[in-house]
Enzyme design. Structure first.
Site, PDB file in Angstrom:
ATOM      1  N   HIS A 549       0.923  -1.144   0.100  1.00  0.00           N
ATOM      2  CA  HIS A 549       0.024  -0.142   0.051  1.00  0.00           C
ATOM      3  C   HIS A 549       0.931   1.493   0.119  1.00  0.00           C
ATOM      4  CE1 HIS A 549       1.189  -0.569   4.172  1.00  0.00           C
ATOM      5  NE2 HIS A 549       0.953   0.708   4.424  1.00  0.00           N
ATOM      6  N   ASP A 551       0.892   5.355   1.759  1.00  0.00           N
ATOM      7  CA  ASP A 551       0.458   5.953   3.049  1.00  0.00           C
ATOM      8  C   ASP A 551      -0.589   7.085   2.823  1.00  0.00           C
ATOM      9  OD1 ASP A 551       1.348   3.998   4.872  1.00  0.00           O
ATOM     10  OD2 ASP A 551       3.167   5.011   5.389  1.00  0.00           O
ATOM     11  N   HIS A 621       4.769  -0.001  -0.236  1.00  0.00           N
ATOM     12  CA  HIS A 621       5.335  -0.857   0.956  1.00  0.00           C
ATOM     13  C   HIS A 621       4.437  -1.881   1.561  1.00  0.00           C
ATOM     14  CE1 HIS A 621       4.015   2.592   3.034  1.00  0.00           C
ATOM     15  NE2 HIS A 621       3.942   2.060   4.194  1.00  0.00           N
ATOM     16  N   ARG A 631       6.427  -8.985  16.727  1.00  0.00           N
ATOM     17  CA  ARG A 631       7.288  -8.042  16.154  1.00  0.00           C
ATOM     18  C   ARG A 631       6.662  -6.600  16.528  1.00  0.00           C
ATOM     19  NH1 ARG A 631       6.453  -4.593  11.578  1.00  0.00           N
ATOM     20  NH2 ARG A 631       8.128  -4.494   9.905  1.00  0.00           N
TER      21      ARG A 631
END
Length: 677
Positions: A549, A551, A621, A631
């Site tokens: 996508h 941002d 990204h 994570r």
């Protein structure tokens, strides 16, 4: 007698209740939630049961609304212009729709569903759960059809595409299993016609193109009926603003009319795409005129050519075709009535839209719904087919993809002594990209990780969704303000909450300085977030932790565009991710080309590492699947526009200022308590 009356009344009530319960449709959002819960428990039989039920319920609600609105519209028509009669028709039609709908699916209040859930169904998310569940249950044929259906609306999902290729090689999987369960009939017929046309099977293609037109006009009627539901009034608050009756009717009708006008765009857009197919409806008539010509049916060819010219008056190549047909036939023809009526209504609605938009105080500019690239010129005046039908050209080029800077720069000072520059835009194979190490220390990473385990909540920052991007991971998050609140209440160490605040400010200053921005970079959103691999769901994973996508714009890989328009956060200018750990499997951050497939750079998270980049379409990204462990990172989005500063951040600033003032007062008391007397 009274006793019998009471018994009769009671029996009537019971009978009505039974009849009502028999027609009550279970809400699809409830079934969807149950399906997701079953998935997280590994109960795949119930995943199938609930998800299939949710899809059936979603479809039935939609079809019921269409049926009832069309039926009641026919039963209660606006045949006159008497004011009292108009309101009478409105009241009767509303009553009819309510009775019809509730008679088929139960109380309408049960089927009021959030926009987020509706978007999940429009994006075909339930099929992702279904394909995983069917695969676990060993039902490969159904897994394939679910995967194929999902992929049609999510073509950027690289892993799903790869998984479909793997399915093709598996024993027992047949070509007929690759079906799109949600295919739109008008588009399905059109593509089938094009396929035959491109093979030179013109006579056979005619049937499909004619079917496509029939289905298109039917779909248009249904689309317009669905527009008669609730509308979102973006410009005014109709609860607080004191409108009179006619203004309310005018404003609501304008919203409905705008929705109906946009059906042209909706019907020309393939699932999961943002831009419609160029010249979609007129293209049917162009294909038909040439196919009929090849089949020796020149009268039909002339009819379709004249119809095409209704949309593109005077277009040279089609006008030449018309002259050719007239010469061959020795007489003129007429365009098709359905297209004439369609365009007549379209123009009438445009006039009304301009008036209604003026009443709303919102300027309205009609999009170019039927942009055309023309066709081939032919020296022999023989009609030509259309070239380039598969080019998905957006209706309007008004929204550019990349944030415009007067000068793109990078390489400014790092501000802090220990921070190391690891890679720049050149080595990351892109524009406005950077990678730093040692932004924070091991001790700070450890403290923030511990804070995350104490303060983050499932679904925080993701509109309550525990698994917003993939069903195989759990997402938990917390904002700066929430963390400070917990610190103030003693639920977490205030020192740790303050560290989160300070670290995010440190990241902001580094990004602002490195990219040599001429104005202040403001926080748009700050989020402490952890994503955890769900045990038992990692075998043969084929998805991303976060799909590719951008941002601040809507990525459209097929059109090679990124549309800077809502619901994208168009005001975001820069983004950064500060990682807190690396002791997990997978989870690499990746940059891609705008095709959402070609990976240009990969970043392995570790404590103190930070990746920063501009937020536009130049930097698509995503995150690879986290297949083991957890994570954690501090995710930051920034804006150059102070109007879009993060409200919670401003409130957090006030909390910090208050704490600092309190600390100074405490120090003052300690140094000279008599001064306070």
């Amino acid at each position: 007698m009274d006793v019998y009356s009471k018994i009769y009344g009671l029996l009537t009530f019971i009978l009505q209740s039974i009849l009502l319960s028999s027609t009550t449709l279970e809400p699809f959002d409830l079934l969807y939630d149950n399906g997701m819960e079953a998935f997280h428990k590994g109960d795949y039989d119930n995943v199938v049961r609930y998800m299939e039920g949710a899809l059936e319920s979603f479809s039935e609600v939609r079809q019921t609304r269409i049926r009832c609105r069309l039926k009641c519209g026919d039963q209660h028509r606006f045949d006159g212009f008497l004011t009292d009669k108009i309101y009478e028709v409105i009241l009767y039609r509303a009553h009819c729709i309510n009775q019809c709908t509730e008679g088929e699916i139960g109380a309408q209040s049960m089927h009021k569903v959030s926009e987020d859930v509706i978007q999940d169904f429009n994006r075909r998310i339930p099929y992702n759960y279904l394909q995983l569940a069917y695969r676990k249950l060993g039902q490969l044929d159904k897994a394939v059809s679910a995967a194929h259906t999902y992929f049609q609306a999510n073509p950027e999902h690289v892993e799903m595409g790869e998984h479909l290729e793997q399915y093709k090689a598996q024993k027992g999987v047949k070509e007929e299993h690759f079906i799109d369960r949600e295919s739109r009939p008008h588009q399905k017929a059109f593509f089938a016609g094009v396929k035959l046309y491109n093979k030179g099977n013109y006579k056979e293609s005619v049937t499909f193109f004619e079917d496509a037109l029939t289905e298109y006009y039917r779909a248009d009627v249904e689309c317009r009926a669905l527009c008669e539901g609730p509308q979102h009034f973006e410009e005014q608050n109709h609860v607080l603003y004191k409108y009179n009756l006619y203004e309310l009717i005018s404003d609501h009708y304008t919203q409905v009319l705008h929705c109906q006008h946009e059906c042209i765009r909706d019907l020309a857009t393939r699932p999961g795409r943002l831009s419609p197919m160029e010249n979609y409806l007129p293209l049917h008539y162009d294909y038909l005129q040439f196919a009929y010509f090849q089949a020796g049916r020149n009268e039909k060819a002339l009819e379709c050519a004249l119809t095409y010219l209704l949309f593109h008056e005077g277009e040279k190549f089609m006008s030449e075709n018309v002259e050719y047909y007239r010469e061959v036939l020795g007489h003129d023809g007429q365009p098709r009535k359905e297209a004439e009526q369609y365009l007549k209504r379209h123009k009438q609605e445009l006039d009304l839209l301009l008036i209604g938009s003026s009443n709303l105080g919102v300027p309205y500019t009609e999009a170019n719904y039927w942009s055309s690239s023309g066709g081939r010129e032919d020296t022999n005046r023989i009609p030509s087919g259309t070239n380039g039908w598969m080019d998905y050209v957006p209706i309007s080029k008004r929204n550019i993809t990349v944030s415009v800077f007067h000068e793109l720069r990078e390489g400014g000072p790092l501000v802090y002594e220990n921070v190391r520059l690891v890679q720049n835009s050149v080595t990351l194979n892109g524009s406005q990209r950077v990678l730093f190490d040692d932004v924070i220390s091991e001790d700070e990473c450890s403290e923030l990780n511990h804070l995350a385990h104490s303060v983050t909540a499932a679904g925080d920052g993701y509109k309550g969704k525990m698994s917003p991007h993939t069903p195989n991971e759990k997402f938990e998050g917390a904002t700066v303000l929430k963390t400070l609140k917990y610190g103030y209440e003693g639920r977490v160490p205030l020192k740790s909450a303050r560290l989160f605040y300070d670290v995010s400010e440190k990241a902001r200053r580094i990004i602002e300085s490195y990219f040599m921005l001429n104005s202040t970079l403001h926080f748009s959103y700050t989020h402490l977030v952890c994503r955890t691999a769900i045990s038992g769901q990692q075998d043969h994973r084929n998805d991303l932790s976060h799909p590719i996508h951008a941002d601040n714009c809507l990525l459209d890989p097929e059109a090679n565009e990124c549309w800077k328009e809502p619901p994208a956060y168009t005001y975001r200018d820069y983004s950064a991710l500060l990682y807190l750990n690396g002791n997990f499997d997978g989870g690499e951050f990746i940059f891609t080309e705008i095709d959402a497939k070609t990976v240009t750079a990969s970043v392995k998270p570790r404590c103190g590492r930070m990746v920063g980049f501009s937020s536009g379409g130049e930097n698509p990204h995503g995150v690879r699947a986290v297949t083991r462990g957890q994570r954690c990172a501090v995710a930051l989005w920034f804006t150059l526009d102070p109007l879009y500063r993060e409200l919670e951040r401003l409130q957090a600033d006030e909390v910090i200022q208050g704490l600092d003032n309190q600390h100074m007062r405490d120090q003052g008391l300690h140094i000279n308590p008599k001064d306070e007397l």
